[in-house]
Design an enzyme around this catalytic site. Structure first.
Site, short mmCIF file in Angstrom:
data_model
loop_
_atom_site.label_atom_id
_atom_site.label_comp_id
_atom_site.label_asym_id
_atom_site.label_seq_id
_atom_site.Cartn_x
_atom_site.Cartn_y
_atom_site.Cartn_z
N GLY A 41 0.83 -1.19 0.00
CA GLY A 41 0.00 0.00 0.00
C GLY A 41 0.86 1.24 0.00
N GLY A 54 0.31 8.98 2.53
CA GLY A 54 0.92 10.29 2.52
C GLY A 54 2.33 10.31 3.06
N GLY A 99 4.55 7.44 3.07
CA GLY A 99 5.49 6.52 2.45
C GLY A 99 4.80 5.32 1.83
N VAL A 101 4.56 0.95 1.73
CA VAL A 101 4.74 -0.25 2.55
C VAL A 101 4.95 -1.46 1.63
CG1 VAL A 101 3.75 -1.74 4.33
CG2 VAL A 101 3.31 0.72 4.37
N LYS A 139 8.12 -0.29 5.94
CA LYS A 139 7.61 1.03 5.56
C LYS A 139 8.77 1.93 5.18
CE LYS A 139 4.50 4.74 6.83
NZ LYS A 139 3.48 5.20 7.75
N ASP A 142 -4.03 9.54 12.43
CA ASP A 142 -4.62 9.14 11.14
C ASP A 142 -5.48 7.89 11.33
OD1 ASP A 142 -5.22 9.36 8.48
OD2 ASP A 142 -3.39 8.41 7.78
#
Length: 744
Positions: A426, A429, A431, A433, A447, A543
């Site tokens: 995925g 915003g 970075g 993964v 990550k 988040d």
């Protein structure tokens, strides 16, 4: 003064200026190739296939253009929807267009108020997306905070004229600022934040925000003093924008097996598009150029004609896709240069000299390799020190038993197959993964972060030590980090069953019971409460959203990205100039103050509760949907106010036996979504409430005997030996609470 605060932001997030480019692959069975009789130019603009003007002239409807006379001089221009196409760059798969998507705010002295014009661009359901390489978000004005919203980003910047010197050609905060365009977006809309946007009329009456080609913009100090549209004066009210495109949503491996495969030239290759979603485009093979989308469109490049020095002083011969070099008789090729062959008698001196040259070159190459290797090792040591690696080592030695590892860059490269695109799990915003496999077949998630500021570099080692001690069954475990790179990388445990977002909104045909949803909600709330109050140092998530709640094979929740705030801006001034978030989950109070608190996490978790109850997206970008149904939180508040909760619930959990529990969850969600953070419960309170509701569903007192009921309620119970409903339970619970409050 017209107001546009955060609550109005949530209402206006849907207002779009759509580019009408409906991408329907209706020509899937039509073979790719140039259509005869189709115009190759419109005015001064070349129209190469797969683009086309006229019926069935384009590869598919996503590339249809029209050719219209739109100017007073009678010159025709190609249009895509309402936007003029000024250039199609085939080898780079780019299109340059003119757009009027310019948002502005101007002070009206007669009305003593601000006039707002907000525009955006929507490329959804088209083969185009906005090039993050060629464009910038531009903000012009004094005391202006403006930002762009997309489906997953909110990003902008702040410009000021106070105590600064404005300079022509310089756009770094003084009268003008700019921000990078996120990767892979197809939609944006411009807004202004009035908490920071103060008029200085008549000197600086107007402010602007737009997304445009960065090479086409140069700031002039006169722009902030204009009382009419800057872009009307400089470019007739339009700005250029560069779009990337792809043929369709198939990757190369899949596209080659379809009848509509577009790379039809015999010397063409398929290339996967660089956007986040799958897709492909075509290029000519090395040594060829032309149009790979038409038969025999890629033609050989004659390097001998185009480059007079292709073979130096030798003889150049062109070959398909390449060329060869040779020498005249009596000469031989040495280091790509033709030299005359020496006479036979001085053989030994020549051989000796040649051997000496070879030895010298090899020695020089080895010395350069050793020097470069030393430079690389020194760079890695410097990065390690900058990120607090020595401090982290000392702390780890002093605190024995910490299950935390410092990885090398080489270890993580091997684990992720050199960070292959096939390993991407995925992107967000902060970075990307990747899935990795360490030695011993241990699956991990790596990550790779994007940016980190100088202050964070100094504190990174200490913060890693804090995060390494986070230990909760419902939080993704941080296993280690890599510090010998410019931007540190984090290594987490791998959770195999996807995200809560995929479970709720994915088309998997699986029924999700209320008990499963309640269990996920309780476990997630318990994990966030642990971060807020039980961790060695309080951690704000920043988040909370359903994509950041992972699920294992038993649907047990695992909260991820809890360390993302470490890499987010920590200085208050940075929060003012750079705003990030996820549309639909953002705390309105945070948008107004730019200060992140634990109650911001509570608000975002309230939106997650609504997703679990309704199975609806947090925000609906469909322009045909009424305003009060755009935001899930606003739709929910309206339904609760009108006593219409049942109309927005997911049909899979509508069950008369669970009505009271659903109402209790809805009431809890309303408390979490209070506009004022002080009125919201803590995450600990939320977790305790969900825990009690979960226990009611799991153990509805079916097997209680009279003695247990008497002990719990303080008086004999005639219902103790039989099952009771949820409604009876809540009645008993409220009576018990009242008894405790009255001292009985």
């Amino acid at each position: 003064m017209v107001k546009l605060g955060c609550s109005r932001f949530l209402l206006s997030c849907h207002v779009l200026l759509c580019l009408s480019a409906i991408w329907v692959l209706a020509m899937a069975d039509v073979p790719a190739g140039q259509r005869p009789g189709c115009p190759a130019k419109c005015g001064d603009v070349d129209i190469p296939f797969p683009f086309g003007i006229g019926d069935k002239c384009a590869l598919h409807s996503g590339f249809n253009l029209s050719c219209t006379n739109t100017s007073v001089d009678g010159v025709k221009k190609p249009l895509k929807g309402n936007f003029e196409v000024t250039k199609i760059i085939l080898p780079e798969a780019k299109v340059r267009m003119n757009t009027r998507a310019i948002s502005s705010q101007c002070y009206d002295p007669a009305a003593r108020s601000m006039n707002y014009i907000n525009f955006g661009l929507n490329l959804t359901d088209s083969p185009f997306w906005i090039s993050e390489v060629d464009n910038k978000i531009i903000v012009i004005g004094c005391n202006t905070l403006a930002y762009m919203t997309s489906s997953t980003y909110v990003i902008g910047c702040r410009s000021t004229c106070k105590n600064v010197t404005l300079e022509n050609g310089k756009c770094s905060g003084a009268g003008c600022c700019q921000a990078d365009v996120p990767k892979g977006i197809q939609y944006y809309h411009g807004y202004f934040n009035e908490n920071y946007n103060t008029s200085t009329w008549p000197d600086n009456p107007c402010s602007y925000v737009t997304l445009m080609e960065k090479a086409a913009f140069s700031f002039n100090t006169s722009y902030v003093r204009s009382n009419s549209s800057v872009f009307d004066e400089t470019s007739n009210g339009v700005v250029p924008i560069v779009l990337d495109w792809k043929i369709d949503a198939h990757a190369c491996e899949e596209a080659k097996n379809t009848s509509s495969y577009a790379c039809v030239s015999s010397n063409s290759v398929c290339v996967n598009a660089t956007t986040i979603e799958p897709g492909y485009l075509c290029n000519c093979s090395d040594g060829y150029r032309g149009n790979p989308y038409i038969t025999d469109g890629c033609q050989d490049i004659n390097e001998c004609l185009e480059n007079a020095n292709a073979c130096g002083n030798g003889i150049c011969e062109n070959t398909p896709g390449n060329h060869t070099c040779s020498c005249n008789p009596g000469s031989s090729m040495v280091n790509d240069v033709c030299v005359e062959k020496p006479s036979r008698f001085p053989v030994m001196p020549v051989v000796g000299a040649s051997v000496g040259v070879v030895v010298f070159v090899v020695a020089l190459a080895c010395a350069c390799m050793i020097q470069e290797r030393r430079k690389l090792q020194k760079m890695k040591r410097d990065y390690f020190r900058q990120h607090g690696g020595l401090i982290l080592f000392d702390e780890m030695r002093s605190k024995q038993g910490i299950a935390f590892k410092i990885f090398t860059e080489e270890e993580l490269q091997q684990a992720t197959n050199r960070f292959s695109e096939q390993q991407v799990l995925g992107q967000g915003g902060y970075g990307t993964v990747y899935k990795g496999i360490l030695k011993g077949d241990v699956e991990v998630a790596v990550k790779r972060c994007k940016t980190i500021d100088e202050q964070q570099k100094k504190e990174f080692g200490k913060e890693m030590l804090i995060l390494s001690q986070v230990n909760h069954r419902n939080i993704v475990k941080l296993l280690g980090c890599c510090l010998e790179v410019e931007v540190p990388m984090l290594v987490y445990e791998f959770v195999p069953n996807g995200t809560l977002f995929q479970l709720i909104h994915g088309n998997h045909g699986m029924r999700i019971s209320l008990a499963t949803r309640l269990g996920i909600a309780h476990e997630s709330a318990d994990a966030i409460a642990y971060l807020h109050s039980s961790a060695s140092t309080p951690i704000l998530h920043g988040d909370i959203k359903s994509p950041n709640i992972l699920l294992d094979m038993d649907h047990q929740a695992k909260v991820s990205d809890f360390g993302a705030s470490i890499l987010a801006p920590t200085d208050k001034s940075q929060f003012i100039t750079l705003v990030h978030g996820t549309c639909g989950y953002l705390d309105p109070e945070y948008m107004q103050t730019n200060l992140l608190t634990d109650k911001s996490d509570v608000y975002s978790f309230g939106v997650v509760l609504l997703e679990l109850l309704t199975a609806k997206l947090p925000f609906n970008f469909n322009p045909d949907v009424p305003a009060h149904e755009k935001s899930l939180s606003m739709m929910f508040m309206y339904a609760m106010k009108e006593n219409k909760l049942d109309q927005i619930l997911d049909v899979e959990i509508k069950d008369g036996d669970n009505t009271e529990i659903i109402e209790e969850i809805a009431e809890l969600a309303m408390r979490c979504l209070e506009m004022c953070g002080d009125n919201r419960p803590s995450m600990k309170e939320v977790a305790e409430k969900l825990d009690s509701l979960r226990k009611v569903m799991q153990h509805p007192w079916v097997q209680r005997n009279p003695e247990e009921m008497e002990c719990l309620l303080g008086e004999p119970s005639s219902m103790a030996s039989s099952a009771i409903t949820s409604a009876e339970y809540f009645s008993i619970e409220k009576k018990a609470v009242n008894d405790l409050q009255s001292g009985r």
